[in-house]
Design an enzyme around this catalytic site. Structure first.
Site, PDB file in Angstrom:
ATOM      1  N   GLU A  50      22.391 -29.764  26.391  1.00 48.32           N
ATOM      2  CA  GLU A  50      21.161 -29.308  25.729  1.00 48.32           C
ATOM      3  C   GLU A  50      20.613 -28.026  26.360  1.00 48.32           C
ATOM      4  O   GLU A  50      20.052 -27.180  25.673  1.00 48.32           O
ATOM      5  CB  GLU A  50      20.094 -30.404  25.729  1.00 48.32           C
ATOM      6  CG  GLU A  50      20.422 -31.583  24.819  1.00 48.32           C
ATOM      7  CD  GLU A  50      20.609 -31.185  23.348  1.00 48.32           C
ATOM      8  OE1 GLU A  50      20.097 -30.137  22.920  1.00 48.32           O
ATOM      9  OE2 GLU A  50      21.304 -31.931  22.631  1.00 48.32           O
ATOM     10  N   GLN A  55      19.231 -21.511  22.449  1.00 51.06           N
ATOM     11  CA  GLN A  55      19.457 -20.124  21.993  1.00 51.06           C
ATOM     12  C   GLN A  55      20.935 -19.756  21.889  1.00 51.06           C
ATOM     13  O   GLN A  55      21.255 -18.575  21.876  1.00 51.06           O
ATOM     14  CB  GLN A  55      18.823 -19.073  22.935  1.00 51.06           C
ATOM     15  CG  GLN A  55      17.667 -19.504  23.726  1.00 51.06           C
ATOM     16  CD  GLN A  55      16.371 -19.076  23.091  1.00 51.06           C
ATOM     17  OE1 GLN A  55      16.354 -18.468  22.035  1.00 51.06           O
ATOM     18  NE2 GLN A  55      15.277 -19.407  23.702  1.00 51.06           N
ATOM     19  N   THR A  56      21.831 -20.717  21.920  1.00 50.78           N
ATOM     20  CA  THR A  56      23.246 -20.385  21.967  1.00 50.78           C
ATOM     21  C   THR A  56      24.029 -21.245  20.977  1.00 50.78           C
ATOM     22  O   THR A  56      23.779 -22.447  20.854  1.00 50.78           O
ATOM     23  CB  THR A  56      23.788 -20.603  23.405  1.00 50.78           C
ATOM     24  OG1 THR A  56      22.880 -19.985  24.328  1.00 50.78           O
ATOM     25  CG2 THR A  56      25.156 -19.988  23.588  1.00 50.78           C
ATOM     26  N   GLY A  94      24.608 -16.027  29.241  1.00 49.22           N
ATOM     27  CA  GLY A  94      23.285 -15.423  29.064  1.00 49.22           C
ATOM     28  C   GLY A  94      22.142 -16.348  29.470  1.00 49.22           C
ATOM     29  O   GLY A  94      22.365 -17.504  29.828  1.00 49.22           O
ATOM     30  N   TYR A 133      11.302 -28.964  23.931  1.00 53.23           N
ATOM     31  CA  TYR A 133      12.488 -29.254  23.123  1.00 53.23           C
ATOM     32  C   TYR A 133      13.479 -30.124  23.901  1.00 53.23           C
ATOM     33  O   TYR A 133      13.947 -31.159  23.420  1.00 53.23           O
ATOM     34  CB  TYR A 133      13.184 -27.957  22.657  1.00 53.23           C
ATOM     35  CG  TYR A 133      14.605 -28.242  22.243  1.00 53.23           C
ATOM     36  CD1 TYR A 133      14.870 -28.811  21.000  1.00 53.23           C
ATOM     37  CD2 TYR A 133      15.669 -28.054  23.129  1.00 53.23           C
ATOM     38  CE1 TYR A 133      16.164 -29.161  20.639  1.00 53.23           C
ATOM     39  CE2 TYR A 133      16.963 -28.394  22.786  1.00 53.23           C
ATOM     40  CZ  TYR A 133      17.204 -28.937  21.537  1.00 53.23           C
ATOM     41  OH  TYR A 133      18.477 -29.300  21.202  1.00 53.23           O
ATOM     42  N   ASP A 151      14.010 -27.212  17.224  1.00 57.36           N
ATOM     43  CA  ASP A 151      14.713 -25.976  17.597  1.00 57.36           C
ATOM     44  C   ASP A 151      14.862 -25.144  16.326  1.00 57.36           C
ATOM     45  O   ASP A 151      14.316 -25.504  15.271  1.00 57.36           O
ATOM     46  CB  ASP A 151      16.060 -26.271  18.275  1.00 57.36           C
ATOM     47  CG  ASP A 151      17.107 -26.803  17.311  1.00 57.36           C
ATOM     48  OD1 ASP A 151      16.748 -27.175  16.159  1.00 57.36           O
ATOM     49  OD2 ASP A 151      18.290 -26.843  17.680  1.00 57.36           O
ATOM     50  N   CYS A 212      23.082 -25.819  -0.726  1.00 60.24           N
ATOM     51  CA  CYS A 212      22.244 -26.857  -1.350  1.00 60.24           C
ATOM     52  C   CYS A 212      23.042 -27.902  -2.158  1.00 60.24           C
ATOM     53  O   CYS A 212      22.736 -29.092  -2.062  1.00 60.24           O
ATOM     54  CB  CYS A 212      21.155 -26.214  -2.215  1.00 60.24           C
ATOM     55  SG  CYS A 212      20.046 -25.166  -1.242  1.00 60.24           S
ATOM     56  N   CYS A 215      24.021 -30.636   0.051  1.00 60.27           N
ATOM     57  CA  CYS A 215      23.006 -31.166   0.973  1.00 60.27           C
ATOM     58  C   CYS A 215      22.605 -32.592   0.602  1.00 60.27           C
ATOM     59  O   CYS A 215      22.250 -32.865  -0.549  1.00 60.27           O
ATOM     60  CB  CYS A 215      21.765 -30.267   0.965  1.00 60.27           C
ATOM     61  SG  CYS A 215      20.499 -30.864   2.106  1.00 60.27           S
ATOM     62  N   CYS A 221      14.144 -32.039  -1.385  1.00 57.77           N
ATOM     63  CA  CYS A 221      13.752 -30.751  -0.803  1.00 57.77           C
ATOM     64  C   CYS A 221      12.778 -29.974  -1.703  1.00 57.77           C
ATOM     65  O   CYS A 221      13.122 -29.570  -2.816  1.00 57.77           O
ATOM     66  CB  CYS A 221      15.013 -29.919  -0.540  1.00 57.77           C
ATOM     67  SG  CYS A 221      14.659 -28.331   0.213  1.00 57.77           S
TER      68      CYS A 221
HETATM   69  N1  ADE Z   1      22.089 -27.851  19.309  1.00 55.62           N
HETATM   70  C1  ADE Z   1      21.255 -28.340  20.238  1.00 55.62           C
HETATM   71  N2  ADE Z   1      21.566 -29.608  20.555  1.00 55.62           N
HETATM   72  C2  ADE Z   1      22.641 -29.941  19.809  1.00 55.62           C
HETATM   73  C3  ADE Z   1      23.436 -31.083  19.709  1.00 55.62           C
HETATM   74  N3  ADE Z   1      23.167 -32.161  20.452  1.00 55.62           N
HETATM   75  N4  ADE Z   1      24.464 -31.076  18.829  1.00 55.62           N
HETATM   76  C4  ADE Z   1      24.704 -29.968  18.105  1.00 55.62           C
HETATM   77  N5  ADE Z   1      24.005 -28.864  18.154  1.00 55.62           N
HETATM   78  C5  ADE Z   1      22.978 -28.821  19.005  1.00 55.62           C
END
Ligand code: ADE
Length: 368
Positions: A50, A55-56, A94, A133, A151, A212, A215, A221
């Site tokens: 996590e 941000q990645t 990063g 988060y 997130d 969509c 989904c 939605c």
């Molecule tokens: N992005 C952040 N946590 C995640 C997770 N547990 N599985 C997939 N993407 C994520």
């Protein structure tokens, strides 16, 4: 008038909550990607993943996660490691404060928590690098606590599902989104539910071209009903990133090169680099290199040819970096504006963690 329940005051959408939960959990169980941190999950693995995923992108994180878990399979192993080793495993990912905090937190967990990650929201919040988060993610995924998460992916799903057109970067909208996430989280399966929201955002409810028709929540939605899925969440105009001209010296003394360690609290803190810094306006490139090397390490150098020009974009600014070959002239190198200095052979450069822009200079050094 009868008082409305807190939940209905918060979002007025309670009636849809159970169906959204059931549909999403069923979809996730059938469609979840087989990601390395989803196998034989320990709280430690959840935590590491996590932090890396902040941000990645998932695809970027996978090889880093695998290497990290192989080298630091337990919180004790991580706590015992040198920061240099931890940062070397973070090199290129990063946001290095994440790696530094993870390491600091591992030491704290070993010293104050008997090596066990705490299992409550209240305690998790106290750990360095674990914000709102990550608290929600660890509490729900590792410990089955009904804590919400928010997130980028979840924000997008919620804004579309409930047609929220406030700016998610603004406090009022953020508050509304946290409340919604809290209302929605499944009490029996909070971890699966939270991951399902993130998975939907990553795989289906994507920023551009949301899928969509595929989904599972297409009939629930609001944005889809109103044809507004492409305009939500509202995006703030991106400000142009500031640009800096940086000079660095690749300083040789015999067969060794001078490197220095950035200060802990600086941006990219704890990483190694070639001495250098911002060129002043009106200053020549070569004069700037000589000045920066002297200020940072105390030595005087002869500035030679330019090795390369590197362009790199960091999260909050862009740089154009000019690297010059330099020869040691006089003085004793000392860590004046850095945490440490070292004279290393070109072969040993790879043992240290460098910022991405500095790594781009390596091939030029190897081809000298
Ligand atoms: N992005 C952040 N946590 C995640 C997770 N547990 N599985 C997939 N993407 C994520």
């Amino acid at each position: 008038m009868a008082k409305r329940s807190i939940k209905s005051q918060k979002c007025g959408r309670d009636a849809r909550v159970p169906s959204i939960q059931q549909i999403l959990l069923k979809w996730f169980r059938a469609n979840a990607r087989d990601l390395p941190w989803r196998q034989g999950r320990t709280p430690y693995a959840v935590w590491v993943s996590e932090i890396m995923l902040q941000q990645t992108q998932v695809a970027t994180v996978i090889p880093y996660f695998n290497r990290f878990m192989k080298r630091f399979p337990t919180v004790e192993k991580l706590a015992r490691a040198k920061q240099d080793t931890v940062l070397k495993h973070w090199e290129g990912l990063g946001y290095y404060s994440r790696g530094r905090n993870l390491h600091k937190a591992a030491k704290l967990i070993v010293s104050d928590y008997g090596g066990q990650l705490p299992d409550t929201v209240e305690e998790l919040k106290k750990i360095p690098g674990i914000g709102r988060y990550t608290t929600g993610a660890i509490a729900s995924i590792a410990f089955n606590r009904p804590a919400p998460i928010l997130d980028g992916n979840v924000i997008r799903v919620l804004c579309r599902l409930f047609c929220i057109d406030g700016n998610p970067k603004e406090d009022a909208t953020k508050k509304q989104l946290w409340e919604l996430a809290d209302t929605l989280v499944h009490t029996q399966h909070p971890g699966d539910f939270n991951e399902a929201m993130m998975e939907l955002g990553a795989m289906v409810c994507t920023p551009q071209n949301p899928q969509c028709p595929k989904c599972p929540l297409r009939n629930q939605c609001d944005a889809k009903k109103q044809g507004r899925q492409h305009e939500l969440p509202v995006r703030q105009k991106q400000k142009a990133l500031p640009h800096y001209t940086i000079v660095v010296g690749v300083v040789y003394k015999g067969d060794r090169i001078l490197i220095d360690k950035r200060r802990q609290n600086a941006l990219l803190g704890g990483l190694w680099e070639f001495p250098g810094g911002k060129k002043k306006s009106g200053e020549s490139f070569k004069a700037a290199v000589a000045r920066e090397v002297k200020e940072e390490t105390g030595i005087e150098v002869t500035v030679g040819k330019r090795l390369c020009i590197v362009k790199h974009t960091y999260s909050h600014f862009k740089i154009t970096l000019h690297a010059y070959l330099c020869e040691y002239k006089r003085g004793i190198a000392k860590p004046l504006a850095c945490d440490a200095i070292k004279w290393v052979t070109p072969k040993d450069l790879k043992k240290y963690a460098f910022p991405a822009a500095n790594l781009k200079i390596f091939p030029k050094i190897y081809n000298l």
